[in-house]
Design an enzyme around this catalytic site. Sequence first.
Site, PDB file in Angstrom:
ATOM      1  CG  HIS A  52      -1.759   6.474  -3.827  1.00  0.00           C
ATOM      2  ND1 HIS A  52      -1.677   5.347  -3.058  1.00  0.00           N
ATOM      3  CD2 HIS A  52      -1.644   7.509  -2.952  1.00  0.00           C
ATOM      4  CE1 HIS A  52      -1.539   5.675  -1.782  1.00  0.00           C
ATOM      5  NE2 HIS A  52      -1.520   6.987  -1.698  1.00  0.00           N
ATOM      6  CG  HIS A 103       1.666  14.310  -1.506  1.00  0.00           C
ATOM      7  ND1 HIS A 103       1.196  13.908  -2.735  1.00  0.00           N
ATOM      8  CD2 HIS A 103       0.845  13.756  -0.584  1.00  0.00           C
ATOM      9  CE1 HIS A 103       0.138  13.130  -2.568  1.00  0.00           C
ATOM     10  NE2 HIS A 103      -0.099  13.024  -1.272  1.00  0.00           N
TER      11      HIS A 103
END
Length: 705
Positions: free
Chosen positions: A84, A42
Site C-alpha cells: 500500500h 495493479h
Amino acid sequence: MNAEFLEKLNLTHEDYTYIENSLRREPNELELWLFSAMYSEHCGYRHSKKYLEKLPRTNSVFYNENAGGIRIGEHAVLFKMESHNHPSAVEPFNGAATGIGGIVRDVLAMNARPILLVDSLKFGNLLDNKTKYIFEGVVEGISSYGNCIGVPTLAGECDFDEAYTDNPLVNVMAAGIVKYDEIKSAAAKPGRVILLLGSATMKDGIGGASFASKDLEEDNEENKISVQIADPLMEKKLIEATLEILSAKLADSCQDCGAAGILSSTCEMAAKGGCGIELYLDKVHVAQENMLPYEIMLSETQERMMFCVSEENLAGIRQISDKYEIPFAVIGRTVEERIYRLFSNGKLLAEVPPELLSEAPFVFVEPAVLKISDKVSVEAAGEISEEKIINLISNPSFASKEYIYSRYDYTVGARTAIAPRDKGIGAVYIYEEDCYLGFATESKPYQVNLNPYAGAVNTVFDAAAKLVASGFQPLGITNCLNFANPNQPETMAQFELVLEGMTDALKKLNIGVVSGNVSFYNQTENYFVYPTPVVSMAGICDSRCHFISAKFPVFHTLILIGNLSEYNFGGLYYNQLYQTDETNFAAEIQCSDVIRSLNQNKLISACIRVTKGGVFGALFKGLDGYGFTAFEAMSESAWFAEAQSRYLISVSDADKVCDILRRHGVSYRILGKVQGEQINLGSVSLSYQKLYSVYQDAIPRILST
C-alpha cells in the site's frame, strides 16, 4: 474515442484498439472505466504475469486464489503480502491502515481466521520532516487498525534511506488458519445471487488501482480521493460475520472488495467460475447520493465482502448480518452465459465478457542489458573506533525498533509464542495441530540494486537462515516485489534477474511461493526507490523446546560458523561501503544442517544470523545485559563486513561443538566469551550499557529533534 479521456483513464491507444476489436464494437464510456481499472498494472499484472509463471510452487496450495498457503495436517495456513505504497505516501495513516484491512480480508475470504500480521517498511531519511510525518502516520495506522481488529503484528523490518523519501514502501502480510477441507474458493456458481456485505459504498478510493499503477505525482490533491478510509470496528464485525457465514455453509464462494472494488471482486468471481454475472447498481447500499455508475463500481470503500449464495440461504445470512449490525444488499445474480452485465433501474449500462475484463493483455518491455556491479574494491579497513560503532548502532536502520513494535498489540489472540522483542522472527502456536508457525521477513534493496540476481538469492537465504537460527524449518514464502516504472527497460531487467535469483534459491531450499504481489511505479520526479523484493517466509517447529534463543547466556562461548573470509570492505551500516556478496548454496545448506543437528542434541544455547552490522552486529544484538571478551584481536573488516553464509552461536561446551563442526566439515572460529560489563574486541573496549542506551534511544531521539 477522445485521446484526452483515454489518458485520464490511463488507457493506451493499443488498449482501446484491443478492446474494440475484442468486443467487435466501440466500448461505451462506462465500459472504458471498467477496463481502465482492470487493465491497470495493479489489477492486471500486465508487465509481470509472464515472469511470475516461472516461480516454483513446491508444497503450496491454492496459490491461484486470494491467498495461497501450506497444508499442515488437517489444516492449512494461508498467507499473503501486499503493498500500500502510494496511498501511504499521500495519507500515511489511512494508507497503512487500509493496507492491513485489505490483506486481512484476502485471507478471510477463504474462510481462514486471521492470526497474525507482519510488515516491511521503507522510509526516507528520518532526519527529514516529511519522512517523520509519513513514518509516524504509517506506524500509527498499522498499530491502530491491527490492535482494533484483534490480530497481532508479530514481526517485520524497517529501513531508512533517501531513495524512499517521496515513495515509502508499506508492505503488509496476513496469515490465517483454516481446516483444509473447508477452504473457500472465489469461483462463482450459476443460478445464485450476489450479496454485498459491509460498509455502505462511498466515493473514497475511486481510481485507487489506477493511482497505484502510475508514477506518484507530488502535491497532487486528486491523489487523496484515491485513498480509502479505514473503519477497523466494521472490519472486526465483518471478520466474525464472514467466518460465521462460511462456517455455516451459507455461501458458495466469497471475495474481498479490494482494488477496483465491486468491479474486480465480481468480475474475478465470474471468470474463476466460468459463468456470468448481472449486477443492479441501484440495489447497492450507498452512503452518498447521486453516485455515478462508474463511481459505484470502482469505489474502493473498505470493509466490504462479496458472496455468491443460494436464495434459500439469504434468511440465514440476514440473521447473522443483523446480529453484527452490518448492512447487506442483494446486488445481482449469476447466469450460465459468460457475460458481465450492469443495470441500473432496469437500463442496461454495460455488457462485456468477464474474461476480457479479468485477463488484461500482457505488455512486453525488452529488458536492458544491465551492467552488474562486480565486487567493489573499496578502501582498506581502518582502525576500529568507538565513534564508528556508535554511528552503526545509532543508524535508524540498525537501531532498536522498539519504538515501532511497542505500539503494536503483539500478544492479542493468545497464540503468540515469539514476540517482536525476542528475535528476528515472530511465531504463533497452532494449537489445532500442536505445532508452532514462525515468519521471517527480509529484504536487501542495496544488494539487489548492485546485483539483482545475487541480491534476490541472498534475500531468500537470509529469510530462511533467520528461521533456522530460531529452530524452525522453512516451508514457503509470500513476496512483495517493489520496483520503479516497468516501461523502463532497466526496471524490467532488474525484475527478471530478481525472479531468476529467487527461483534458484527456492529450488535449492526445496520450497515455493504460495502467493505474492507486484508493485511497480514506485518513483517520483526526484526519487526512484531501490528495486526491493520483500520475502516473508513461513517455518514450522514441532515443539517449544526446540526454539533457539537469540540471547547469548553469560559465560558461554561464541563461535562464528560458515564463511570466515575477511573481506576488505566495510558494512553498509558501519561505514557506508558496500558490495553484493554471492551466496554459496552448498555452504548455506551445510550450515543450516549443522545448526539443526546441534539444536536437536541441545548443544547450542543461542544463534543469530550474521547480517546487518556484520559479526559485531550479531554479537551486539545477542548480548543481554553482559559484555563480551574476544579471545583474539580481529581486523575491522572481520568484525563488520556483511558477508553471506554465516551464523553466530553460543555454546557451553566449546570443545564438543567444535569437534562436531570439524566432522561436518563446517568452517568455524572461536571468538570469545560472554562476561563482564565491557565489550572488549581486543583493540577497543566499550561499555555495553552505554552502547545499549544509544541503540534503544536512536529513533525516539531523532523524532524529537
